[in-house]
Design an enzyme around this catalytic site. Structure first.
Site, PDB file in Angstrom:
ATOM      1  N   TRP A 136       0.839  -1.195   0.000  1.00 19.56           N
ATOM      2  CA  TRP A 136       0.000   0.000   0.000  1.00 19.56           C
ATOM      3  C   TRP A 136       0.885   1.261   0.000  1.00 19.56           C
ATOM      4  CZ3 TRP A 136      -0.599   3.951   3.712  1.00 19.56           C
ATOM      5  CH2 TRP A 136      -1.610   4.874   3.401  1.00 19.56           C
ATOM      6  N   ARG A 160     -10.022  -3.633   7.406  1.00 21.80           N
ATOM      7  CA  ARG A 160     -10.766  -2.364   7.292  1.00 21.80           C
ATOM      8  C   ARG A 160     -12.234  -2.555   7.713  1.00 21.80           C
ATOM      9  NH1 ARG A 160     -12.317   2.033   2.766  1.00 21.80           N
ATOM     10  NH2 ARG A 160     -11.283   3.790   3.694  1.00 21.80           N
ATOM     11  N   TRP A 169     -14.494   2.496  -8.921  1.00 20.19           N
ATOM     12  CA  TRP A 169     -14.817   1.162  -8.381  1.00 20.19           C
ATOM     13  C   TRP A 169     -13.650   0.712  -7.510  1.00 20.19           C
ATOM     14  CZ3 TRP A 169     -18.213  -2.800 -11.190  1.00 20.19           C
ATOM     15  CH2 TRP A 169     -18.125  -4.064 -10.617  1.00 20.19           C
ATOM     16  N   ASP A 170     -13.878   0.682  -6.208  1.00 22.30           N
ATOM     17  CA  ASP A 170     -12.801   0.411  -5.251  1.00 22.30           C
ATOM     18  C   ASP A 170     -12.835  -1.057  -4.793  1.00 22.30           C
ATOM     19  OD1 ASP A 170     -10.704   1.010  -3.553  1.00 22.30           O
ATOM     20  OD2 ASP A 170     -11.683   2.719  -2.621  1.00 22.30           O
ATOM     21  N   CYS A 177      -9.836   0.950  -8.838  1.00 24.73           N
ATOM     22  CA  CYS A 177      -9.126   1.398  -7.640  1.00 24.73           C
ATOM     23  C   CYS A 177      -9.069   0.209  -6.695  1.00 24.73           C
ATOM     24  CB  CYS A 177      -9.908   2.545  -6.997  1.00 24.73           C
ATOM     25  SG  CYS A 177      -9.228   3.132  -5.442  1.00 24.73           S
ATOM     26  N   ASP A 210      -2.677   5.537  -3.319  1.00 25.07           N
ATOM     27  CA  ASP A 210      -3.177   6.519  -2.356  1.00 25.07           C
ATOM     28  C   ASP A 210      -2.079   7.499  -1.977  1.00 25.07           C
ATOM     29  OD1 ASP A 210      -5.768   5.738  -2.185  1.00 25.07           O
ATOM     30  OD2 ASP A 210      -5.515   4.487  -0.404  1.00 25.07           O
TER      31      ASP A 210
HETATM   32  C1  DGJ Z   1      -9.143   3.719  -1.081  1.00 22.65           C
HETATM   33  C2  DGJ Z   1      -8.937   4.598  -2.264  1.00 22.65           C
HETATM   34  O1  DGJ Z   1      -7.665   4.381  -2.798  1.00 22.65           O
HETATM   35  C3  DGJ Z   1      -9.136   6.050  -1.888  1.00 22.65           C
HETATM   36  O2  DGJ Z   1      -8.878   6.874  -2.967  1.00 22.65           O
HETATM   37  C4  DGJ Z   1     -10.540   6.231  -1.383  1.00 22.65           C
HETATM   38  O3  DGJ Z   1     -11.454   6.027  -2.421  1.00 22.65           O
HETATM   39  C5  DGJ Z   1     -10.802   5.281  -0.226  1.00 22.65           C
HETATM   40  N1  DGJ Z   1     -10.478   3.924  -0.555  1.00 22.65           N
HETATM   41  C6  DGJ Z   1     -12.234   5.349   0.196  1.00 22.65           C
HETATM   42  O4  DGJ Z   1     -12.537   4.431   1.152  1.00 22.65           O
END
Ligand code: DGJ
Length: 729
Positions: free
Chosen positions: A197, A441, A475-476, A524, A546
Site C-alpha cells: 500500500w 478495514r 470502483w474500489d 481502484c 493513495d
Molecule cells: C481507497 C482509495 O484508494 C481512496 O482513494 C478512497 O477512495 C478510499 N479507498 C475510500 O474508502
C-alpha cells in the site's frame, strides 16, 4: 498473412511488428520452440536444436523409437508436461481417472484464423491474426489448444491455452498455466514490480540463476505485492538498449510467473493462474480457459518493451470508446472530507473550481447506508439522506448546473458487518462455517463465485446508475480475500475459489461496466493494489496509489509505466503537508507530476482564493495542451528517480512532430552539479522549437547534447519543455 506454416519442416512462423516467433512440430509430434526475437527470414531453424544430452536421459515413450537418447526435457518448449521425462516446470499437471499424473500432449492439427476469438468469461486483447494448435494426449484424452495471436502494428505476441477433457471421466487439473516458452540462454536479469500500500510497483532486478525464479500473488487479487509482470532483460540491457522479453498476464486474481534456468543453459518461462491453492475438476466434455499472456520483445531495452505494451494495450485492450479521448479532469472529495461531509460542503468544493477547466466532480466513499466511518454501510447502495439532504439528485443537479459531470464511488465487492445486507444475508460474505472471519478495514468480501450474490450487486449498483445522471464511477476494492470458501460449492471444488472469484468479478464487470457504456469507469484498490491488464480491459484508468506525494509518485509512476500506458494511471494533485508522507512540495511540482497521467485534484477547494483558482485554471490549460501526447504518445523514461536525484518522462507524438519533457530534481542545494537532462525519441533530422529554452534546435543536437535545466532553487522542483517541429535543416 502474418502466420505461415512450412509443411516440409512443419515449422510455424508468426510475424508481428519487428518480431518473428517460430516453433516446429518435431519427430515426436512435440511442439518445439525455435525462436522469438527480431524479424528474421523463414529459414529452416532446426539447425539450432543443438546436441545437449543431459545427465538423466529418459527415452521417449514411443514404441517404434527404441534408441532415442533425447527426452522432452531436452526440447525447447511451447508446452511442458509432467511424468514422461520432462523435469522442468510443467505448464500442466493433472490427475487422470486412474490416479496417474501423466500427460503427453502432442500435435494433432492446427488452424489459422483471420481474427482472434474472445476468451469465454475473461478479458483479452482484440484484433490480430491467430494460430490455434490442437494438441492431444491419446491415452488420457486430455486435449489442449494453444492460441497464438500476432499484430502487424505491435511487437507482442498474445498466448493462452484451453484444456479440454475429451475422456468419459473426470480429470483433475492441479495446474493449468497459460503458456511455456524457451529463451535461448540464461544471461538475463529478472525484472519484476513489487510493493505494498502506498508503495506500488517498485522495480526489482535480480540475476537469473539455475532453478526457478517465481513471482506470484496468493491474494485472490493481482495485488500490490507483485504485479502480474515479469521481464527477462539481457545482462547488458538498459533503459533504451539491449534485448528484453516482457511478460504481462491479463488476469486479476492469484497468478504465478516463473523463469527456470535449465541444465542446458536455457531459460524456460511459464505461468498463469497460480496453482497454489488451486484444483479444478474438469468433467467429461468440459473446457478450461486460461488467461491470456502478452509477451513483448524489444531490442530497445526496457523502454522499448514498455512502448510495445503501451501500444498493445491502447490499440487492443482498453475500451476503444475511451482510450484515446479526453479524460475527465476531476475534483475528488476524499482527502478533502473523508467521511465527514454534507451536501453543502460538497457543493462548496465543486463551486470553488467552476471555470478552472476541472470538469467532473467525484463523490468518494461515504454517501450511502450508515457510512459515517469505515465500519458500516458497505453493501447498502442507498443514499444517506442525513448527509445528502436532497438525495443524489440534488447534488448531481447542482454539479451539472456548474457545467460539470458527476462521478460516484462504489465498492461493489464488499460488505460491512454493520449493514442491512449483512444482517439479511450474512451468508453472502466469504467465510468458512464455524470459523471466525478475518477483519480487514472492518469489512468482508462478498462471495462473487455465487450468482445470487452477483445478481444482488448488479441490481443495486445498476439501480443507482440508472436512476441518476452519473457519468463516472470509481470502483474500489479495499481488502484481500481470506477464508477462501464458498457456501455455493461442494467440498472437492473449494480450491477452485480464487479463479472462480476472478470469473465472478469479470461477470460483474460485463453486467455493470459493459451494461452502462456511456459511463466512464475508474478502477481502484486501496490505491493501486489491483492494477492489472484484466482490470484495464473494463476500467480505462486505474487509481495509481493513495500516495499522492509528488516525490513518491515519481517512483510509483515510473514503475507503473514499465507495463501500463500513462493514460491508464489516474494521478491527483493533493494538499500539503501530504496526508501520507507529511512532505511539503510545491503546488507546481505536484501538478507537473500528476499531469503525467489521467489527471485530477483531490483537496479542499472550498477555501480557494481567486489566486488559487487562477493557478489551477492555468495548470489545467497546460494539461489540455499536452493531454493528447500523454494519452497517445510514446514514452521515454529519461531519468530514473530510483537511481539518481532526477526523474524525467519525455512523451513524443507518433509522428515525432511534438513532444514534452517533464523533469524533476529531488534535492536542491548550492553549487549543484552541472546537469544536462536527457532528451529522447525525437527525429534526429527534424528541427524543433523548444519552449522553456525558447530556442530552435535540431533533433540530433537535442538528443545528443540534452538540455540544461533551469530548476528554481529548493527541493522537489520540476521543469517542463515543449518541443514543436518547425521544419528540417
Ligand atoms: C481507497 C482509495 O484508494 C481512496 O482513494 C478512497 O477512495 C478510499 N479507498 C475510500 O474508502
Amino acid at each position: 498473412m502474418a502466420i505461415k506454416f512450412d509443411e516440409v519442416s512443419r515449422t510455424f512462423y508468426l510475424d508481428g511488428k519487428d518480431i518473428t516467433y517460430a516453433f516446429f512440430i518435431n519427430e515426436y509430434d512435440y511442439a518445439e520452440h525455435l525462436y522469438y526475437g527480431k524479424t528474421i527470414g523463414h529459414d529452416d531453424l532446426r539447425y539450432t536444436r543443438g546436441t545437449f544430452g543431459g545427465s538423466a536421459v529418459v527415452k521417449l515413450s514411443r514404441p517404434d523409437v527404441k534408441t532415442a537418447v533425447k527426452s522432452y526435457n531436452h526440447f525447447g518448449s511451447e508446452l511442458t508436461f509432467h511424468g514422461t521425462g520432462d523435469y522442468r516446470e510443467p505448464m500442466v499437471e493433472v490427475v487422470n481417472p486412474a490416479g496417474d499424473r501423466l500427460t503427453q500432449l502432442l500435435y494433432d492439427s492446427h488452424e489459422i484464423l483471420s481474427g482472434k476469438p474472445a476468451i469465454k468469461g475473461m478479458p483479452s486483447m482484440r484484433g490480430g491474426e491467430t494460430l490455434v494448435l490442437h494438441l492431444k494426449d491419446k491415452v488420457s484424452c486430455l486435449a489442449c489448444d494453444l492460441y497464438y495471436t500476432v499484430y502487424e502494428d505491435t511487437g507482442v505476441i498474445a498466448r493462452r491455452a484451453v484444456y479440454k477433457n475429451e475422456s468419459k471421466d473426470v480429470i483433475m487439473l492441479n495446474r493449468a498455466y497459460s503458456f511455456a516458452m524457451t529463451l535461448p540462454h540464461m544471461e538475463y536479469d529478472v525484472v519484476s514490480l513489487y510493493g505494498c500500500w502506498a508503495k506500488e510497483r517498485k522495480i526489482d532486478r535480480i540475476p537469473m540463476h539455475h532453478g526457478v525464479v517465481s513471482i506470484d500473488s496468493k491474494r485472490t487479487s493481482s495485488s500490490a505485492t507483485l504485479n502480474p509482470f515479469m521481464a527477462l532483460a539481457e545482462k547488458n540491457a538498459t533503459e533504451e538498449q539491449g534485448n528484453v522479453y516482457g511478460i504481462s498476464l491479463i488476469y486479476s486474481s492469484s497468478f504465478v510467473l516463473k523463469a527456470e534456468g535449465t541444465p542446458d543453459g536455457r531459460t524456460l518461462v511459464t505461468g498463469g493462474i497460480n496453482d497454489f491453492d488451486f484444483k479444478w475438476k474438469l468433467e467429461s466434455g468440459e473446457e478450461f480457459e486460461t488467461p491470456e499472456v502478452i509477451i513483448a520483445y524489444s531490442t530497445e531495452g526496457m523502454g522499448g518493451m514498455s512502448r510495445s505494451f503501451h501500444d498493445a494495450f491502447r490499440n487492443y485492450l482498453i475500451n476503444p470508446r475511451f482510450v484515446r479521448k479526453h479524460r475527465p479532469v476531476v475534483i475528488n472529495n476524499w482527502e478533502a472530507t473523508y467521511f465527514s461531509f454534507d451536501s453543502e460542503m460538497l457543493k462548496n468544493i465543486a463551486k470553488a473550481v467552476e471555470g478552472t477547466g476541472i470538469d467532473t466532480f467525484v463523490l468518494d466513499d461515504g454517501w450511502f447506508g450508515k457510512r459515517n466511518n469505515d465500519s458500516a454501510g458497505l453493501g447498502d447502495w442507498v443514499v444517506n439522506t442525513d448527509k445528502l439532504h436532497g438525495g443524489l439528485k440534488e447534488i448531481i443537479d447542482y454539479v451539472n448546473s456548474l457545467g460539470m459531470k458527476f462521478g460516484l464511488w462504489f465498492e461493489p465487492e464488499m460488505v460491512n458487518e454493520d449493514s442491512d445486507l449483512y444482517r439479511e444475508r450474512p451468508d453472502y460474505a466469504i467465510g468458512v462455517p464455524n470459523r471466525p472471519h478475518c477483519y480487514s478495514r472492518n469489512q468482508f468480501v462478498l462471495d462473487l463465485t455465487r450468482k445470487e450474490v452477483r445478481d444482488y450487486i448488479v441490481e443495486s449498483v445498476n439501480k443507482v446508475l440508472q436512476e441518476n445522471h452519473i457519468e463516472y464511477v470509481k470502483w474500489d476494492f479495499n481488502r484481500n480475500v481470506t477464508e477462501s470458501y464458498s457456501l455455493g460449492r461442494e467440498p472437492e471444488r473449494q480450491a477452485e475459489f480464487a479463479h472462480r472469484y476472478a470469473l465472478g468479478l469479470y461477470d460483474l464487470c460485463e453486467r455493470i461496466v459493459e451494461a452502462n457504456p456511456d459511463v466512464f469507469f475508474e478502477g481502484c484498490s486501496a490505491g493501486g493494489a489491483r492494477f492489472d491488464p484484466g482490470i484495464l480491459y473494463y476500467f480505462s484508468q486505474i487509481w495509481t496509489s493513495d500516495d499522492t506525494d509528488a516525490e513518491e509518485r515519481t517512483h510509483i509512476q515510473y514503475g507503473t509505466s514499465m507495463v501500463y500506458p500513462l493514460s491508464a494511471m489516474s494521478c491527483h494533485v493533493s494538499v500539503v503537508p501530504n496526508h501520507q508522507t507529511c512532505r511539503m512540495t510545491p503546488m507546481a511540482t505536484r501538478a507537473d507530476i500528476a499531469h503525467l497521467g489521467a489527471t485530477g485534484y483531490e483537496l479542499d477547494t472550498s477555501h480557494f482564493s481567486d489566486e488559487d483558482r487562477a493557478v489551477v485554471r492555468k495548470q489545467v490549460e497546460e494539461y489540455h495542451e499536452i493531454e493528447d501526447l500523454i494519452l497517445n504518445g510514446d514514452l521515454y523514461r529519461t531519468e530514473n528517480p530510483m537511481e539518481s536525484n532526477y526523474f524525467g518522462f519525455m512523451v513524443v507524438s507518433k509522428d515525432k512532430k511534438e513532444a514534452v519533457l517533464t523533469a524533476y530534481r529531488r534535492m536542491g542545494g548550492v553549487n549543484n552539479e552541472m546537469k544536462l537532462l536527457k532528451v529522447a525519441g525525437l527525429d534526429a533530422e527534424k528541427v524543433y522549437h523548444v519552449s522553456g529554452l525558447d530556442m530552435t534546435l535540431k533533433g540530433s543536437t537535442l538528443m545528443n547534447v540534452g538540455v540544461a535545466p533551469m530548476f528554481a532553487g529548493g527541493d522537489f522542483m520540476t521543469v517542463k519543455y515543449w518541443f514543436k517541429e518547425v521544419g528540417a535543416r
